[in-house]
Motif scaffolding. Structure first.
Motif, short mmCIF file in Angstrom:
data_model
loop_
_atom_site.label_atom_id
_atom_site.label_comp_id
_atom_site.label_asym_id
_atom_site.label_seq_id
_atom_site.Cartn_x
_atom_site.Cartn_y
_atom_site.Cartn_z
N MET A 1 -29.91 39.68 17.31
CA MET A 1 -29.74 39.95 15.46
C MET A 1 -31.36 39.27 15.54
N LEU A 2 -31.78 40.00 14.39
CA LEU A 2 -32.86 38.80 14.25
C LEU A 2 -32.68 38.34 13.27
N GLU A 3 -33.59 36.94 12.93
CA GLU A 3 -32.99 36.14 12.55
C GLU A 3 -34.64 35.56 11.64
N LEU A 4 -35.35 35.82 12.43
CA LEU A 4 -36.70 35.65 11.56
C LEU A 4 -37.66 36.00 11.30
N VAL A 5 -38.35 36.46 11.21
CA VAL A 5 -39.93 36.73 11.18
C VAL A 5 -40.96 36.13 10.80
N LEU A 6 -41.91 36.35 11.55
CA LEU A 6 -43.16 35.50 11.49
C LEU A 6 -44.42 36.62 11.50
N TRP A 7 -45.19 36.26 10.37
CA TRP A 7 -46.49 36.49 10.03
C TRP A 7 -47.68 36.03 10.38
N ASP A 8 -48.49 36.68 10.93
CA ASP A 8 -49.67 35.88 11.00
C ASP A 8 -50.88 36.48 9.60
N ILE A 9 -51.37 35.89 9.13
CA ILE A 9 -52.48 36.28 7.77
C ILE A 9 -53.12 37.11 7.48
N ASP A 10 -54.34 36.43 8.26
CA ASP A 10 -55.27 37.09 8.12
C ASP A 10 -55.51 38.18 8.44
N HIS A 11 -55.75 39.27 8.28
CA HIS A 11 -55.91 40.51 8.20
C HIS A 11 -54.65 41.04 9.12
N THR A 12 -53.50 40.85 9.10
CA THR A 12 -52.23 41.10 8.98
C THR A 12 -51.80 41.73 8.03
N LEU A 13 -51.90 40.50 6.95
CA LEU A 13 -51.16 40.24 5.47
C LEU A 13 -52.40 40.30 4.28
N MET A 14 -53.45 40.09 4.67
CA MET A 14 -54.34 40.41 3.25
C MET A 14 -55.85 40.06 4.16
N ALA A 162 -35.68 32.12 20.54
CA ALA A 162 -37.60 33.17 20.41
C ALA A 162 -36.50 34.50 20.22
N PRO A 163 -35.41 34.73 20.94
CA PRO A 163 -35.23 36.58 21.02
C PRO A 163 -34.53 36.24 19.72
N ALA A 164 -34.23 36.08 18.43
CA ALA A 164 -33.92 36.39 17.35
C ALA A 164 -34.87 36.17 16.40
N ALA A 165 -36.31 36.50 17.17
CA ALA A 165 -37.67 35.94 15.93
C ALA A 165 -38.14 37.56 16.59
N VAL A 166 -39.52 37.75 15.35
CA VAL A 166 -40.35 38.71 15.83
C VAL A 166 -41.72 38.41 15.06
N PHE A 167 -42.81 38.53 15.72
CA PHE A 167 -43.96 37.65 15.35
C PHE A 167 -44.67 39.12 14.99
N LEU A 168 -45.44 39.22 13.75
CA LEU A 168 -46.80 40.02 13.43
C LEU A 168 -47.93 39.59 13.79
N GLY A 169 -48.94 40.66 14.01
CA GLY A 169 -49.88 39.83 14.14
C GLY A 169 -51.27 41.27 14.67
N ALA A 216 -42.20 49.93 9.54
CA ALA A 216 -42.34 49.30 9.38
C ALA A 216 -41.03 48.39 9.59
N LEU A 217 -40.19 48.82 8.71
CA LEU A 217 -38.92 47.96 8.54
C LEU A 217 -38.48 49.02 9.86
N ALA A 218 -38.33 49.98 10.30
CA ALA A 218 -38.00 50.09 11.59
C ALA A 218 -38.49 49.55 12.91
N ALA A 219 -39.60 49.28 12.81
CA ALA A 219 -40.49 48.53 14.05
C ALA A 219 -40.06 46.74 14.07
N ILE A 220 -39.53 46.16 12.64
CA ILE A 220 -38.92 44.69 13.15
C ILE A 220 -38.12 45.03 12.83
#
Length: 222
Positions: A1-14, A162-169, A216-220
């Motif tokens: 089950m997904l518990e945490l989404v972690l985001w890079d900032i530069d060029h991922t969010l802004m 770790a298995p309950a997290a997703v990282f976007l970069g 994006a939601l489906a992928a995450i």
């Protein structure tokens, strides 16, 4: 089950519209007394590594004290020039919508970034993205040298396996860091790296952008 989404900032969010390098140069000159002639490679790196390598290029000895003073200076210049950042930079298309949709689903979100914390906070607040994020669960340039180390720090702060997290970069370094830390990686080809290269680096999923919220939601949340 997904518990945490972690985001890079530069060029991922802004994107900062080129202002980021100017702010970095101002902080570097403030703490070293030297005009920035050349900056070390920044893509996918952390401020500690970038400062160490840039200092070497200028014949300046690196120390923890130098980094602490630089981090303070870099954060302060972001605060001082936040209005300029708002004028020249922008949140990437779809970023706010995806953050909001995940928040509505009750998914905890934070950031893993090479930025020093104050600079990261200013960037996120400037573009109205900070309200969706639990920044105390994130990891920043002060916390280590590489993505794996930062990701593990963020997981520990959030008390999530770790298995309950997703990282976007958006870089191969993000992908490699995520794989090393054992988290699933969704790469976004909104930086300098083509989608094919991100896939070859080992990303679990590659998105061309965040503009399609449902995609994006489906992928995450897969």
């Amino acid at each position: 089950m997904l518990e945490l989404v972690l985001w890079d900032i530069d060029h991922t969010l802004m994107a900062t519209g080129g202002l980021g390098r100017e702010l970095w140069a101002e902080a570097f000159e403030q703490v070293t007394g030297l005009e920035l002639r050349e900056q070390a490679l920044v893509t996918g790196s952390t401020e500690r590594v970038i400062l160490r390598e840039t200092a070497r290029l200028h014949g300046v000895p690196f120390s923890e004290d130098l980094f602490v003073r630089f981090a303070d200076a870099l954060g302060a210049v972001h605060v001082r020039r936040a209005a300029e950042l708002r004028e020249r930079g922008h949140a990437l298309a779809g970023a706010a919508a995806v953050l909001a949709a995940l928040a509505e689903r009750g998914v905890r979100q934070s950031v893993v970034t090479g930025n020093v914390r104050l600079a990261a906070e200013v960037k996120l607040a400037t573009f109205g993205l900070d309200s969706y994020l639990h920044l105390g669960n994130g990891a920043y340039g002060e916390d280590g040298e590489g993505r794996p180390e930062l990701l593990r720090e963020a997981l520990a702060r959030a008390d999530v396996a770790a298995p309950a997290a997703v990282f976007l970069g958006d870089t191969p370094a993000d992908v490699a860091g995520g794989r090393d830390a054992g988290v699933r990686v969704v790469a976004v080809a909104t930086g300098k790296t083509p989608a094919a290269e991100l896939k070859d680096a080992g990303a679990d999923v590659v998105l061309s952008s965040l503009t399609d919220t449902e995609q994006a939601l489906a992928a995450i949340t897969k």
